[in-house]
Design a protein around this motif. Structure first.
Motif, PDB file in Angstrom:
ATOM      1  N   ILE A 253       0.870  -1.181   0.000  1.00  0.00           N
ATOM      2  CA  ILE A 253       0.000   0.000   0.000  1.00  0.00           C
ATOM      3  C   ILE A 253       0.906   1.230   0.000  1.00  0.00           C
ATOM      4  O   ILE A 253       1.147   1.876   1.015  1.00  0.00           O
ATOM      5  CB  ILE A 253      -0.967  -0.030   1.197  1.00  0.00           C
ATOM      6  N   PRO A 259      -3.106   2.914  -4.536  1.00  0.00           N
ATOM      7  CA  PRO A 259      -4.230   2.432  -3.725  1.00  0.00           C
ATOM      8  C   PRO A 259      -5.393   3.413  -3.642  1.00  0.00           C
ATOM      9  O   PRO A 259      -6.556   3.003  -3.528  1.00  0.00           O
ATOM     10  CB  PRO A 259      -3.592   2.199  -2.343  1.00  0.00           C
ATOM     11  N   GLU A 260      -5.089   4.730  -3.714  1.00  0.00           N
ATOM     12  CA  GLU A 260      -6.174   5.716  -3.591  1.00  0.00           C
ATOM     13  C   GLU A 260      -7.167   5.633  -4.745  1.00  0.00           C
ATOM     14  O   GLU A 260      -8.357   5.900  -4.590  1.00  0.00           O
ATOM     15  CB  GLU A 260      -5.601   7.139  -3.469  1.00  0.00           C
ATOM     16  N   VAL A 263      -9.678   2.915  -3.921  1.00  0.00           N
ATOM     17  CA  VAL A 263     -10.686   3.384  -2.956  1.00  0.00           C
ATOM     18  C   VAL A 263     -11.720   4.268  -3.658  1.00  0.00           C
ATOM     19  O   VAL A 263     -12.934   4.124  -3.452  1.00  0.00           O
ATOM     20  CB  VAL A 263     -10.030   4.145  -1.784  1.00  0.00           C
ATOM     21  N   MET A 280      -8.568  -4.492   0.697  1.00  0.00           N
ATOM     22  CA  MET A 280      -7.208  -4.037   0.423  1.00  0.00           C
ATOM     23  C   MET A 280      -6.274  -4.919   1.242  1.00  0.00           C
ATOM     24  O   MET A 280      -6.186  -4.783   2.464  1.00  0.00           O
ATOM     25  CB  MET A 280      -7.045  -2.559   0.771  1.00  0.00           C
ATOM     26  N   LYS A 289      -3.669   6.264   5.576  1.00  0.00           N
ATOM     27  CA  LYS A 289      -4.329   7.235   4.698  1.00  0.00           C
ATOM     28  C   LYS A 289      -5.510   6.591   3.980  1.00  0.00           C
ATOM     29  O   LYS A 289      -6.549   7.228   3.774  1.00  0.00           O
ATOM     30  CB  LYS A 289      -3.333   7.774   3.661  1.00  0.00           C
ATOM     31  N   MET A 290      -5.361   5.311   3.584  1.00  0.00           N
ATOM     32  CA  MET A 290      -6.438   4.626   2.866  1.00  0.00           C
ATOM     33  C   MET A 290      -7.599   4.299   3.805  1.00  0.00           C
ATOM     34  O   MET A 290      -8.766   4.349   3.400  1.00  0.00           O
ATOM     35  CB  MET A 290      -5.904   3.351   2.201  1.00  0.00           C
ATOM     36  N   LEU A 293      -9.319   7.555   4.058  1.00  0.00           N
ATOM     37  CA  LEU A 293     -10.023   7.897   2.813  1.00  0.00           C
ATOM     38  C   LEU A 293     -11.316   7.095   2.677  1.00  0.00           C
ATOM     39  O   LEU A 293     -12.348   7.641   2.257  1.00  0.00           O
ATOM     40  CB  LEU A 293      -9.106   7.642   1.612  1.00  0.00           C
ATOM     41  N   SER A 294     -11.275   5.819   3.034  1.00  0.00           N
ATOM     42  CA  SER A 294     -12.499   5.008   2.950  1.00  0.00           C
ATOM     43  C   SER A 294     -13.558   5.533   3.923  1.00  0.00           C
ATOM     44  O   SER A 294     -14.765   5.502   3.622  1.00  0.00           O
ATOM     45  CB  SER A 294     -12.191   3.531   3.232  1.00  0.00           C
TER      46      SER A 294
END
Length: 420
Positions: A253, A259-260, A263, A280, A289-290, A293-294
């Motif tokens: 990741i 990865p963003e 998402v 993920m 961060k992911m 973000l989710s």
């Protein structure tokens, strides 16, 4: 023909695709016959597959003289090496390295990973390479990725034998262009000293030629392949829910892997249907961060983070999936879609990946085009005919992408540099 290979990872102890590719290629070369491979790794554990290559650990190679007995070496290193090899190596120590931090057997400790003092470990590895190159018989040197280029250069200087370097990635891939000048200089130095350069894709080949200013005649693409499934992997059965589909991202990741975008695509799919879960699988510096973000996209209840998976766990995750997505921003090759296709999982890959050059029965999108990615995901989970075609044709295609074919290309390159 005898080859001296330098690598940084070797299964079952791997941290990414480098170890998987090194293993597959070495095994594929052995299947071609008439090749004897010595594979050097920083830290052996003793459980490596030695049926097709002789493993030497840099951590078990003395660089400073210690007056020790056979029994003591057997007691300390017997799990991973023949004590006689230790004494053979000890007789080729070429300088006084007592200023280095060594253990009671005169060996430098290695983490076998990517520690904070990585540059120091790379330098120490090249020192050890000088002892090994003076001890082992070989015709050609092969260095996998930038971490081992200094070792390969040292072995070439010691032996006068040709050096082939294998570019599995460049710092342009890992950093999205924000290149570390120290790493760049190590990479370019390896390329300048090499008699030939192997890249894992034409994408990487162009980077080597354009960004490192290397003569195109010196660079050959040998695409990666995939190991046939073992009976243990084939026997894995994972139940599928008829009510919910599973869409998976599997890898580090980090910003290189995009990865963003996964998402964001997930958020768009979930606006159309709620009958899907997104996973993920992996770890890396962008994981938190992911997760955030989710949550910001209000999809946390349909989004799952597994952490790092290895070995059998990878295939359990893939077999539980209905779609595999690799949205990499810059992927020199990317073996994971091939692994997904092997177990019948339809795959979506970025056009900015090396494997896109050889795969036909996948859906390809630009990594940044989250609408196209979301549409592809939605189509596969919604229309059985699309799912069935990608599943069946993808599996048939990937079963013909074999390491033995890649191995033969590498052996042909060896012959070329030896004759030159």
């Amino acid at each position: 023909m005898k080859a001296l290979m330098f690598g940084w990872e070797f299964p079952p102890h791997i941290l990414g695709g480098l170890g998987t590719a090194s293993y597959g290629l070495t095994k594929g070369m052995a299947e071609c016959g008439d090749i004897d491979i010595t594979f050097v790794i920083p830290k052996p554990y003793g459980d490596e597959d030695k049926t097709f290559a002789h493993i030497i650990g840099a951590a078990n190679t003395p660089v400073a003289w210690r007056d020790v007995s056979w029994d003591y070496v057997q007691q300390r290193y017997g799990y991973c090496m023949d004590p006689q090899e230790y004494f053979d190596l000890r007789s080729h120590i070429y300088a006084d390295f007592n200023y280095l931090k060594t253990n009671d057997l005169g060996c430098i400790e290695f983490s076998g990973r990517y520690p904070d003092n990585l540059m120091e470990e790379i330098n120490n590895y090249s020192i050890v390479a000088g002892v090994i190159a003076r001890t082992v018989q070989f015709d050609v040197i092969h260095s996998h990725d930038w971490l081992t280029y200094p070792a390969g250069i040292h072995a070439k200087q010691v032996s006068g034998k040709p050096l082939v370097i294998h570019v599995h990635a460049t710092d342009f891939d890992r950093s999205r262009g924000n290149v570390n000048p120290t790493v760049y200089n190590i990479e370019r130095d390896g390329m300048l000293h090499a008699d030939h350069i192997i890249t894992v894709s034409n994408l990487t080949r162009q980077t080597v030629i354009e960004k490192y200013h290397i003569d195109p005649a010196k660079v050959t693409t040998v695409h990666n392949a995939v190991e046939p499934l073992s009976d243990e992997i084939k026997s894995i059965e994972v139940p599928h829910s008829p009510k919910e589909k599973v869409v998976t991202f599997l890898g580090r990741i980090t910003m290189q892997k995009g990865p963003e975008y996964f998402v964001e695509a997930a958020a768009r799919v979930l606006k159309k249907t709620n009958g899907v879960r997104f996973v993920m699988a992996g770890s890396g510096d962008m994981m938190n961060k992911m997760i955030l973000l989710s949550a910001q996209r209000n999809i946390s209840d349909r989004f799952h983070f597994t952490g790092f998976l290895r070995g059998k766990q990878v295939y359990e995750m893939l077999k539980a999936s209905d779609v595999y997505v690799m949205p990499s921003v810059s992927e020199p090759f990317g073996i994971s879609p091939l692994e997904a296709m092997q177990v019948g999982v339809p795959s979506i890959i970025s056009k900015q990946s090396g494997c896109a050059e050889i795969l036909t029965n996948v859906i390809k999108t630009d990594y940044w085009d989250i609408d196209a990615m979301a549409d592809a995901i939605y189509s596969i989970i919604t229309y059985p005919a699309i799912y069935k075609q990608l599943r069946e044709e993808g599996e048939r295609e990937v079963n013909e992408i074999k390491w033995k074919y890649a191995g033969q290309k590498v052996i042909d390159i060896y012959h070329k540099v030896m004759h030159n």
